[in-house]
Write a protein that holds these residues in place. Sequence first.
Motif, PDB file in Angstrom:
ATOM      1  N   ARG A  16       0.848  -1.186   0.000  1.00 13.37           N
ATOM      2  CA  ARG A  16       0.000   0.000   0.000  1.00 13.37           C
ATOM      3  C   ARG A  16       0.886   1.239   0.000  1.00 13.37           C
ATOM      4  NH1 ARG A  16      -3.178  -3.669   1.384  1.00 13.37           N
ATOM      5  NH2 ARG A  16      -5.143  -3.845   2.367  1.00 13.37           N
ATOM      6  N   LEU A  17       0.537   2.187  -0.881  1.00 15.04           N
ATOM      7  CA  LEU A  17       1.347   3.391  -1.005  1.00 15.04           C
ATOM      8  C   LEU A  17       0.436   4.609  -1.040  1.00 15.04           C
ATOM      9  CD1 LEU A  17       4.206   4.585  -1.411  1.00 15.04           C
ATOM     10  CD2 LEU A  17       3.866   4.267  -3.869  1.00 15.04           C
ATOM     11  N   ASN A  18       0.678   5.561  -0.133  1.00 19.97           N
ATOM     12  CA  ASN A  18      -0.106   6.780  -0.067  1.00 19.97           C
ATOM     13  C   ASN A  18       0.780   7.959  -0.462  1.00 19.97           C
ATOM     14  OD1 ASN A  18      -1.569   9.071   0.635  1.00 19.97           O
ATOM     15  ND2 ASN A  18      -2.493   8.094   2.410  1.00 19.97           N
ATOM     16  N   ILE A  40      -0.946  -3.248  -4.112  1.00 22.34           N
ATOM     17  CA  ILE A  40      -2.376  -3.516  -4.304  1.00 22.34           C
ATOM     18  C   ILE A  40      -3.236  -2.274  -4.092  1.00 22.34           C
ATOM     19  CG2 ILE A  40      -2.276  -5.989  -3.813  1.00 22.34           C
ATOM     20  CD1 ILE A  40      -3.356  -5.326  -0.996  1.00 22.34           C
ATOM     21  N   SER A  41      -2.682  -1.247  -3.434  1.00 21.55           N
ATOM     22  CA  SER A  41      -3.445  -0.028  -3.158  1.00 21.55           C
ATOM     23  C   SER A  41      -2.562   1.197  -3.351  1.00 21.55           C
ATOM     24  CB  SER A  41      -3.976  -0.074  -1.723  1.00 21.55           C
ATOM     25  OG  SER A  41      -4.668   1.112  -1.414  1.00 21.55           O
ATOM     26  N   LEU A  42      -3.072   2.166  -4.116  1.00 18.58           N
ATOM     27  CA  LEU A  42      -2.322   3.382  -4.416  1.00 18.58           C
ATOM     28  C   LEU A  42      -3.238   4.589  -4.294  1.00 18.58           C
ATOM     29  CD1 LEU A  42       0.259   4.808  -5.448  1.00 18.58           C
ATOM     30  CD2 LEU A  42      -0.500   4.253  -7.781  1.00 18.58           C
ATOM     31  N   ASP A  43      -2.825   5.556  -3.485  1.00 19.93           N
ATOM     32  CA  ASP A  43      -3.589   6.789  -3.288  1.00 19.93           C
ATOM     33  C   ASP A  43      -2.733   7.969  -3.739  1.00 19.93           C
ATOM     34  OD1 ASP A  43      -4.939   9.054  -2.382  1.00 19.93           O
ATOM     35  OD2 ASP A  43      -5.487   8.168  -0.459  1.00 19.93           O
ATOM     36  N   ILE A  44      -3.193   8.632  -4.789  1.00 21.62           N
ATOM     37  CA  ILE A  44      -2.522   9.828  -5.300  1.00 21.62           C
ATOM     38  C   ILE A  44      -3.567  10.946  -5.350  1.00 21.62           C
ATOM     39  CG2 ILE A  44      -1.014  10.786  -7.090  1.00 21.62           C
ATOM     40  CD1 ILE A  44      -0.577   7.949  -8.108  1.00 21.62           C
ATOM     41  N   SER A  45      -4.163  11.232  -4.209  1.00 21.53           N
ATOM     42  CA  SER A  45      -5.217  12.238  -4.151  1.00 21.53           C
ATOM     43  C   SER A  45      -4.723  13.543  -3.540  1.00 21.53           C
ATOM     44  CB  SER A  45      -6.401  11.701  -3.345  1.00 21.53           C
ATOM     45  OG  SER A  45      -6.011  11.389  -2.028  1.00 21.53           O
ATOM     46  N   LEU A  69      -7.462   8.638  -7.264  1.00 20.91           N
ATOM     47  CA  LEU A  69      -6.915   9.793  -7.970  1.00 20.91           C
ATOM     48  C   LEU A  69      -7.806  11.016  -7.747  1.00 20.91           C
ATOM     49  CD1 LEU A  69      -6.005   7.998 -11.319  1.00 20.91           C
ATOM     50  CD2 LEU A  69      -4.382   8.893  -9.645  1.00 20.91           C
ATOM     51  N   SER A  70      -8.441  11.099  -6.622  1.00 20.99           N
ATOM     52  CA  SER A  70      -9.426  12.130  -6.325  1.00 20.99           C
ATOM     53  C   SER A  70      -8.793  13.465  -5.948  1.00 20.99           C
ATOM     54  CB  SER A  70     -10.324  11.661  -5.176  1.00 20.99           C
ATOM     55  OG  SER A  70     -10.973  10.472  -5.529  1.00 20.99           O
TER      56      SER A  70
END
Length: 189
Positions: A16-18, A40-45, A69-70
């Motif tokens: 998981r990467l934030n 498995i999880s990527l947050d680029i918001s 991508l919000s």
Amino acid sequence: FKPKANMFESISTVKRLNLSEINGLTKICKNMFRSLENLISLDISICNELTEIDNDAFSDLPRLKSLVLSYNRLKLENTDVFRHLTQLEELSLCNNLLEHSSIEKSLFLPLKNLEYLNINKNRISKITSNMFRGLFKLKRLNMSSNVLEYMELEALSCLPCLYNIILTTSDKTKQDEFKIFFQSKIQFN
């Protein structure tokens, strides 16, 4: 912040990467995520300057299941941006600059395993029959707070698993029209 190829090489086992709230991130580049094949999880918001994603930016993420991508400034006029994300189950693109023209070009077609799609708070004015083509496993769809004026019934006929649609509009007349149009498939907030 200037992304570089192989910049995450030293953390190749991460799942998981934030990367949210990174100031100065304007573009997601090809090879930026090389060596993160277990992700498995990527947050680029909430990267206020993010406007562009390279064609193969996600090609090194074969196991990615969740992508956020919000709250960016994405238009996603490049229709191949998600082509390598065949295992993706959740995609959030809320509060960007998406318009009908970018989605109509089969932007979501490669996402065969997608179960949740959030495209609320964009600039989408119409939903046409080929916008959600190929999303056979889609169960939940949030299209609220767009400038929706027109919707083709066929747009949802290709979504056999869909059980929850969230549509919110400040126009009471449109809300009544949508309630009749979708009957029990819709949730109004």
